[in-house]
Scaffold this active site. Structure first.
Site, PDB file in Angstrom:
ATOM      1  CB  SER A  33      -0.966  -0.042   1.193  1.00  0.00           C
ATOM      2  OG  SER A  33      -2.019   0.868   1.013  1.00  0.00           O
TER       3      SER A  33
ATOM      4  CG  ASP B  55      -7.295  -3.315  -2.317  1.00  0.00           C
ATOM      5  OD1 ASP B  55      -7.930  -2.392  -1.768  1.00  0.00           O
ATOM      6  OD2 ASP B  55      -6.061  -3.465  -2.193  1.00  0.00           O
TER       7      ASP B  55
ATOM      8  CG  HIS C 290      -5.550  -2.734   0.999  1.00  0.00           C
ATOM      9  ND1 HIS C 290      -4.907  -2.476  -0.192  1.00  0.00           N
ATOM     10  CD2 HIS C 290      -5.004  -1.881   1.913  1.00  0.00           C
ATOM     11  CE1 HIS C 290      -4.013  -1.507  -0.003  1.00  0.00           C
ATOM     12  NE2 HIS C 290      -4.052  -1.130   1.264  1.00  0.00           N
TER      13      HIS C 290
END
Length: 284
Positions: free
Chosen positions: A152, A229, A262
């Protein structure tokens, strides 16, 4: 102030050790912690290549070490893992903890230019201070053989740091990276506050922009992205990075993983592939 790292924790895992250290960082002006996973050593003089892992928003140095399960493959492949924190801490800058996506736990791996946030220099910490600290204090590490990965915000950090320092790292990979931060809300918020309104300064920390300048990469860029995600289409923008790579013929393996989100459930599913990807590059 203790510049040398002090060991504050140690746990055996897959024959090696997760070791946590604390040290004073002159770059950031505060005490910092980081983790090292040292695989089992074949001989007293053996030196391990390094994989740096950069974590995402709200994380500390511990999340990856506890949740990813990366140590199994790192032990088998003989790669040391280095997991730093995600921002300076304890500086008590007004507003530093007001939101989860900016300030503490959200350093974005850049060098801030705005006076209020001048201590937010995670780029220099990761690229300059930490490698020097490791080479001076850990003879079992070969800091000349390093690769970098992350998730991320940390995937953004890994990609941008790699592209700007192709001489320093053998390979890069990322899980669900913020691949085009100048065009997403997380990036725009962070860059406005850390870097001001100069859009040219923003581009220096955007992987989709940087790949058009620095595309002479020696190893394929590996990215895993969960198709479920919730941040994919408004924050992460993997397709923008893919288009930019295609435009300059940069080698990218972007794997869209159906059903994955995620989280660290996603990371731990595919982390072994990433460790092996880096181990291969580090052996060359």
């Amino acid at each position: 102030m203790e510049m040398k790292p002090t060991e504050i924790g140690s746990s055996k895992m897959f024959g090696g050790y997760n070791k946590r250290y604390k040290h004073y960082s002159p770059t950031l002006g505060c005490s910092m912690t980081f983790y090292i996973y040292l695989p089992p050593s074949p001989s007293p003089s053996h030196k391990f290549p390094i994989l740096y892992w950069l974590s995402g928003l709200t994380c500390i140095d511990e999340n990856f070490i506890i949740k990813s399960g990366a140590q199994r493959a790192a032990s088998a492949e003989g790669v040391a893992l280095i997991a730093p924190d995600t921002s300076p801490r304890g500086l008590n800058v007004e507003g530093e903890a007001d939101s989860w996506d900016f300030g503490v736990g959200a350093g974005f791996y850049l060098n801030a230019t705005q006076e209020k946030w001048k201590n937010w220099r995670m780029y220099d910490y990761v690229v300059k201070e930490l490698p020097k600290l490791l080479s001076e204090n850990f003879p079992q590490l070969d800091t000349s053989k390093s690769s970098i990965s992350g998730h991320s915000m940390g995937g953004h950090g890994a990609l941008t740091i790699y592209l700007k320092n192709l001489d320093k790292y053998k390979s890069v990979s990322a899980f669900a990276p913020i691949a085009n931060p100048i065009n997403c809300p997380w990036g725009q918020k962070a860059f406005t506050n850390y870097l001001g309104n100069d859009k040219a300064a923003w581009e220096e920390y955007d992987a989709t922009f940087l790949i058009t300048k620095f595309h002479d990469v020696s190893a394929t860029i590996l990215i895993d992205q969960g198709e479920d995600d919730k941040f994919l289409h408004d924050q992460l923008l993997a397709h923008k990075f893919e288009e930019a790579c295609r435009s300059v013929n940069a080698p990218l393996l972007l794997r869209l993983q159906p059903g994955y989100d995620h989280s660290y459930f996603f990371i731990s599913t595919f982390i072994d592939d990433h460790i092996r990807h880096h181990a291969q590059a580090l052996r060359l």
